[in-house]
Motif scaffolding. Structure first.
Motif, mmCIF file in Angstrom:
data_model
loop_
_atom_site.group_PDB
_atom_site.id
_atom_site.type_symbol
_atom_site.label_atom_id
_atom_site.label_comp_id
_atom_site.label_asym_id
_atom_site.label_seq_id
_atom_site.Cartn_x
_atom_site.Cartn_y
_atom_site.Cartn_z
ATOM 1 N N GLU A 23 30.724 21.196 -55.282
ATOM 2 C CA GLU A 23 29.865 20.484 -54.337
ATOM 3 C C GLU A 23 28.441 21.042 -54.363
ATOM 4 O O GLU A 23 27.466 20.293 -54.374
ATOM 5 C CB GLU A 23 30.447 20.580 -52.930
ATOM 6 C CG GLU A 23 29.735 19.710 -51.927
ATOM 7 C CD GLU A 23 30.445 19.692 -50.587
ATOM 8 O OE1 GLU A 23 30.145 18.764 -49.809
ATOM 9 O OE2 GLU A 23 31.272 20.578 -50.304
ATOM 10 N N ALA A 24 28.319 22.372 -54.394
ATOM 11 C CA ALA A 24 26.990 22.996 -54.470
ATOM 12 C C ALA A 24 26.292 22.596 -55.767
ATOM 13 O O ALA A 24 25.093 22.310 -55.775
ATOM 14 C CB ALA A 24 27.119 24.514 -54.372
ATOM 15 N N THR A 41 14.434 25.761 -54.845
ATOM 16 C CA THR A 41 14.165 26.268 -53.498
ATOM 17 C C THR A 41 14.774 25.350 -52.445
ATOM 18 O O THR A 41 15.373 25.820 -51.467
ATOM 19 C CB THR A 41 12.649 26.431 -53.273
ATOM 20 O OG1 THR A 41 12.160 27.364 -54.228
ATOM 21 C CG2 THR A 41 12.346 26.925 -51.870
ATOM 22 N N ARG A 42 14.668 24.049 -52.652
ATOM 23 C CA ARG A 42 15.287 23.111 -51.688
ATOM 24 C C ARG A 42 16.784 23.309 -51.634
ATOM 25 O O ARG A 42 17.390 23.256 -50.569
ATOM 26 C CB ARG A 42 14.955 21.667 -52.054
ATOM 27 C CG ARG A 42 13.521 21.357 -51.661
ATOM 28 C CD ARG A 42 13.207 19.951 -51.564
ATOM 29 N NE ARG A 42 13.674 19.266 -50.373
ATOM 30 C CZ ARG A 42 13.319 18.034 -50.116
ATOM 31 N NH1 ARG A 42 12.511 17.387 -50.934
ATOM 32 N NH2 ARG A 42 13.757 17.421 -49.043
ATOM 33 N N TRP A 43 17.390 23.528 -52.794
ATOM 34 C CA TRP A 43 18.828 23.769 -52.856
ATOM 35 C C TRP A 43 19.186 25.049 -52.100
ATOM 36 O O TRP A 43 20.107 25.058 -51.286
ATOM 37 C CB TRP A 43 19.269 23.853 -54.319
ATOM 38 C CG TRP A 43 20.714 24.101 -54.533
ATOM 39 C CD1 TRP A 43 21.737 23.210 -54.357
ATOM 40 C CD2 TRP A 43 21.331 25.317 -54.963
ATOM 41 N NE1 TRP A 43 22.943 23.803 -54.670
ATOM 42 C CE2 TRP A 43 22.711 25.097 -55.050
ATOM 43 C CE3 TRP A 43 20.836 26.570 -55.307
ATOM 44 C CZ2 TRP A 43 23.617 26.071 -55.450
ATOM 45 C CZ3 TRP A 43 21.726 27.551 -55.709
ATOM 46 C CH2 TRP A 43 23.102 27.295 -55.769
ATOM 47 N N LEU A 44 18.444 26.115 -52.378
ATOM 48 C CA LEU A 44 18.696 27.371 -51.688
ATOM 49 C C LEU A 44 18.540 27.219 -50.176
ATOM 50 O O LEU A 44 19.318 27.779 -49.403
ATOM 51 C CB LEU A 44 17.751 28.465 -52.186
ATOM 52 C CG LEU A 44 18.118 29.095 -53.522
ATOM 53 C CD1 LEU A 44 16.967 29.962 -54.028
ATOM 54 C CD2 LEU A 44 19.389 29.905 -53.414
ATOM 55 N N TYR A 69 21.618 31.371 -60.747
ATOM 56 C CA TYR A 69 22.607 30.340 -61.076
ATOM 57 C C TYR A 69 21.931 28.969 -61.125
ATOM 58 O O TYR A 69 22.100 28.212 -62.079
ATOM 59 C CB TYR A 69 23.729 30.366 -60.035
ATOM 60 C CG TYR A 69 24.723 29.231 -60.140
ATOM 61 C CD1 TYR A 69 25.599 29.157 -61.213
ATOM 62 C CD2 TYR A 69 24.790 28.249 -59.163
ATOM 63 C CE1 TYR A 69 26.518 28.120 -61.320
ATOM 64 C CE2 TYR A 69 25.710 27.215 -59.252
ATOM 65 C CZ TYR A 69 26.568 27.156 -60.330
ATOM 66 O OH TYR A 69 27.472 26.123 -60.425
ATOM 67 N N ALA A 70 21.142 28.664 -60.104
ATOM 68 C CA ALA A 70 20.471 27.364 -60.028
ATOM 69 C C ALA A 70 19.468 27.190 -61.163
ATOM 70 O O ALA A 70 19.361 26.097 -61.741
ATOM 71 C CB ALA A 70 19.778 27.215 -58.678
ATOM 72 N N LEU A 71 18.741 28.250 -61.494
ATOM 73 C CA LEU A 71 17.762 28.152 -62.584
ATOM 74 C C LEU A 71 18.445 27.886 -63.922
ATOM 75 O O LEU A 71 17.915 27.154 -64.760
ATOM 76 C CB LEU A 71 16.901 29.420 -62.650
ATOM 77 C CG LEU A 71 15.906 29.580 -61.511
ATOM 78 C CD1 LEU A 71 15.263 30.972 -61.541
ATOM 79 C CD2 LEU A 71 14.843 28.490 -61.548
ATOM 80 N N SER A 72 19.652 28.447 -64.110
ATOM 81 C CA SER A 72 20.376 28.181 -65.362
ATOM 82 C C SER A 72 20.787 26.713 -65.446
ATOM 83 O O SER A 72 20.743 26.104 -66.518
ATOM 84 C CB SER A 72 21.593 29.102 -65.498
ATOM 85 O OG SER A 72 22.610 28.757 -64.578
ATOM 86 N N LEU A 110 25.585 12.909 -53.637
ATOM 87 C CA LEU A 110 25.199 11.952 -52.598
ATOM 88 C C LEU A 110 24.505 12.656 -51.426
ATOM 89 O O LEU A 110 23.552 12.115 -50.845
ATOM 90 C CB LEU A 110 26.419 11.176 -52.096
ATOM 91 C CG LEU A 110 26.986 10.144 -53.068
ATOM 92 C CD1 LEU A 110 28.327 9.625 -52.558
ATOM 93 C CD2 LEU A 110 26.012 9.008 -53.298
ATOM 94 N N TYR A 111 24.958 13.847 -51.095
ATOM 95 C CA TYR A 111 24.308 14.634 -50.041
ATOM 96 C C TYR A 111 22.845 14.868 -50.406
ATOM 97 O O TYR A 111 21.950 14.699 -49.569
ATOM 98 C CB TYR A 111 25.056 15.960 -49.859
ATOM 99 C CG TYR A 111 24.409 16.914 -48.888
ATOM 100 C CD1 TYR A 111 24.731 16.887 -47.539
ATOM 101 C CD2 TYR A 111 23.490 17.869 -49.326
ATOM 102 C CE1 TYR A 111 24.147 17.776 -46.640
ATOM 103 C CE2 TYR A 111 22.900 18.753 -48.437
ATOM 104 C CZ TYR A 111 23.236 18.706 -47.098
ATOM 105 O OH TYR A 111 22.646 19.583 -46.222
ATOM 106 N N ALA A 112 22.605 15.256 -51.652
ATOM 107 C CA ALA A 112 21.231 15.501 -52.111
ATOM 108 C C ALA A 112 20.391 14.236 -52.012
ATOM 109 O O ALA A 112 19.221 14.282 -51.599
ATOM 110 C CB ALA A 112 21.232 16.034 -53.544
#
Length: 183
Positions: A23-24, A41-44, A69-72, A110-112
């Motif tokens: 989900e993340a 940053t928005r995700w974090l 993790y997100a940057l990868s 969908l959340y995003a």
């Protein structure tokens, strides 16, 4: 980069959203594919919002690991292959667990879209169809999901559809010229 999925999972369980890894990942992919400014940053901020305690070392560590993790993922998606790989348990895991991870990823995507204020009306006809299909997937019933070859094949096809659908939204939102040149 070597990502410790269990460590990421531990950090996510401490999140106010309590998202699964899938989900993340879906939330991040949604932010990336839909053209969010500074998506990592928005995700974090969604996953692990700052508590205001500047000296909270554990929170800084968690956010740093999640950022890496997100940057990868951002690097993989922004690369020439637009690599969207939904994190699901390996093939030895029960079908229901793998289907649930796929379901979670779609919910995250969908959340995003919701966070970004993207609605069906703001999308092209093709993307509207993807949006509707994603909504339909969130109503899946796993109660009667048997471990059959047909269901295995269906999950493989659904997962591939999701990847292609996310790429379509990415192409429309990130590089609209690529989409108009193809149509």
């Amino acid at each position: 980069m070597n990502i410790d999925r269990s460590q990421i999972g531990d950090y996510l369980s401490a999140s106010p959203l309590h998202p699964t890894l899938a989900e993340a990942h879906g939330i991040l992919c949604g932010l990336l594919c839909c053209g969010a400014s500074d998506p990592v940053t928005r995700w974090l901020d969604q996953i692990m919002p700052l508590t205001g305690a500047d000296d909270d070392a554990s929170q800084r560590t968690e956010r740093a690991v999640l950022r890496d993790y997100a940057l990868s993922i951002e690097t993989a998606i922004s690369g020439p292959d637009l690599a969207i790989n939904i994190p699901t348990p390996d093939e030895s895991a029960p079908l229901i667990e793998r289907a649930a991870a796929t379901y979670d990823w779609v919910r995250g995507f969908l959340y995003a879209m919701g966070v970004l204020g993207i609605s069906e009306q703001t999308l092209s006809e093709d993307a509207r169809e993807v949006y509707r299909d994603f909504l339909t997937m969130t109503r899946m019933d796993f109660d009667d999901l048997d471990e059959t070859e047909d269901n295995e094949q269906a999950l493989t096809e659904v997962t591939e559809f999701i990847r292609v659908a996310a790429m379509l939204i990415h192409d429309e939102r990130i590089d609209p010229r690529a989409h108009t040149e193809q149509t």
